[in-house]
Design a protein around this motif. Structure first.
Motif, short mmCIF file in Angstrom:
data_model
loop_
_atom_site.label_atom_id
_atom_site.label_comp_id
_atom_site.label_asym_id
_atom_site.label_seq_id
_atom_site.Cartn_x
_atom_site.Cartn_y
_atom_site.Cartn_z
N ARG A 37 3.18 20.78 -16.92
CA ARG A 37 3.83 19.70 -15.78
C ARG A 37 3.09 19.92 -14.57
O ARG A 37 2.25 20.89 -14.63
CB ARG A 37 5.26 20.58 -15.65
N GLN A 38 3.32 19.23 -13.88
CA GLN A 38 2.60 19.10 -12.34
C GLN A 38 3.38 18.60 -11.40
O GLN A 38 4.04 17.34 -11.44
CB GLN A 38 1.35 18.22 -12.62
N ALA A 39 3.42 19.28 -10.44
CA ALA A 39 4.52 18.93 -9.27
C ALA A 39 3.68 18.55 -8.14
O ALA A 39 2.26 18.61 -8.15
CB ALA A 39 5.21 20.35 -8.72
N PRO A 40 3.94 17.64 -7.27
CA PRO A 40 3.17 16.93 -6.20
C PRO A 40 2.27 18.09 -5.36
O PRO A 40 2.60 18.96 -4.96
CB PRO A 40 4.11 16.23 -5.37
N GLY A 41 0.96 17.95 -5.21
CA GLY A 41 0.24 19.03 -4.45
C GLY A 41 -0.19 20.22 -5.13
O GLY A 41 -0.83 20.92 -4.59
N LYS A 42 0.40 20.01 -6.52
CA LYS A 42 0.03 21.50 -7.36
C LYS A 42 -1.03 21.08 -8.59
O LYS A 42 -0.98 19.89 -9.04
CB LYS A 42 1.32 22.15 -7.77
N ARG A 44 -1.82 21.03 -12.46
CA ARG A 44 -1.27 21.24 -13.83
C ARG A 44 -1.21 22.53 -14.49
O ARG A 44 -2.23 23.08 -14.46
CB ARG A 44 -1.96 19.99 -14.65
N GLU A 45 0.19 22.97 -14.90
CA GLU A 45 0.42 24.13 -15.54
C GLU A 45 0.95 24.13 -16.86
O GLU A 45 1.56 23.19 -17.09
CB GLU A 45 1.06 25.16 -14.48
N GLY A 46 0.43 25.15 -17.72
CA GLY A 46 1.19 24.91 -19.01
C GLY A 46 2.38 25.65 -18.85
O GLY A 46 2.74 26.62 -18.67
N VAL A 47 3.41 24.94 -19.87
CA VAL A 47 4.65 25.19 -19.75
C VAL A 47 4.88 26.27 -21.30
O VAL A 47 5.23 27.22 -21.19
CB VAL A 47 5.63 24.18 -19.80
N VAL A 48 4.31 25.57 -22.29
CA VAL A 48 4.64 26.18 -23.75
C VAL A 48 3.59 25.33 -24.61
O VAL A 48 3.34 24.18 -24.26
CB VAL A 48 5.94 25.86 -24.24
N ALA A 90 9.07 18.37 -11.49
CA ALA A 90 7.53 17.91 -11.82
C ALA A 90 7.31 16.75 -12.84
O ALA A 90 8.50 16.50 -13.57
CB ALA A 90 6.92 19.20 -12.45
N MET A 91 6.29 16.23 -12.91
CA MET A 91 6.10 15.56 -14.24
C MET A 91 5.60 16.27 -15.30
O MET A 91 4.85 17.01 -15.13
CB MET A 91 4.77 14.46 -13.82
N TYR A 92 6.17 15.94 -16.50
CA TYR A 92 6.07 16.72 -17.37
C TYR A 92 5.33 15.98 -18.61
O TYR A 92 5.57 14.59 -18.91
CB TYR A 92 7.19 17.31 -18.25
N TYR A 93 4.14 16.56 -19.26
CA TYR A 93 3.30 16.04 -19.93
C TYR A 93 3.19 16.78 -21.29
O TYR A 93 3.35 17.74 -21.57
CB TYR A 93 1.88 15.96 -19.50
#
Length: 122
Positions: A37-42, A44-48, A90-93
């Motif tokens: 997921r990636q929030a504006p200005g942050k 991209r972080e792993g969720v699972v 966030a946007m989830y990818y």
């Protein structure tokens, strides 16, 4: 390889959503796939990550609230998100890797979907 996410939307805090990632050209059951997921200005972080053998690894921020599962018949990866918080917005990818890496590092993934937006209001 094509990955297509769906299921995002707007919910209130405490609500739930189920995201889907439909894969073509890639076998979900034996593959290493992950949600980011990636929030504006942050960053991209792993969720699972759901690895080739079915083992999973969750980010601390979502443990106990999010669950991922593979549906072999539909060749789809799911993410069930419960007890959603505004910080989950966030946007989830969805992403897939050539290898069995069990990693939450986005640079190690070879294929990406276009994302689906999740917005959680307080």
């Amino acid at each position: 390889v094509q990955l297509v996410e769906s299921g995002g939307g707007s919910v209130q805090a405490g609500g739930s959503l189920i995201l889907s990632c439909a894969a073509s050209g890639y076998t979900v059951s034996g593959g290493c796939m992950a949600w980011f997921r990636q929030a504006p200005g942050k960053e991209r972080e792993g969720v699972v990550v759901s690895d080739c053998d079915g083992s999973t690894r969750y980010a601390d921020s979502v443990k106990g609230r999010f669950t991922t599962a593979k549906d072999n018949a539909q060749n789809t990866l799911f993410l069930r998100m419960n007890s959603l918080r505004p910080g989950d917005t966030a946007m989830y990818y969805c992403a897939a890797s050539y290898y069995c890496i069990r990693s939450l590092d986005p640079v190690r993934y070879n294929y990406w979907g276009r994302g689906t937006q999740v917005t959680v209001s307080s």
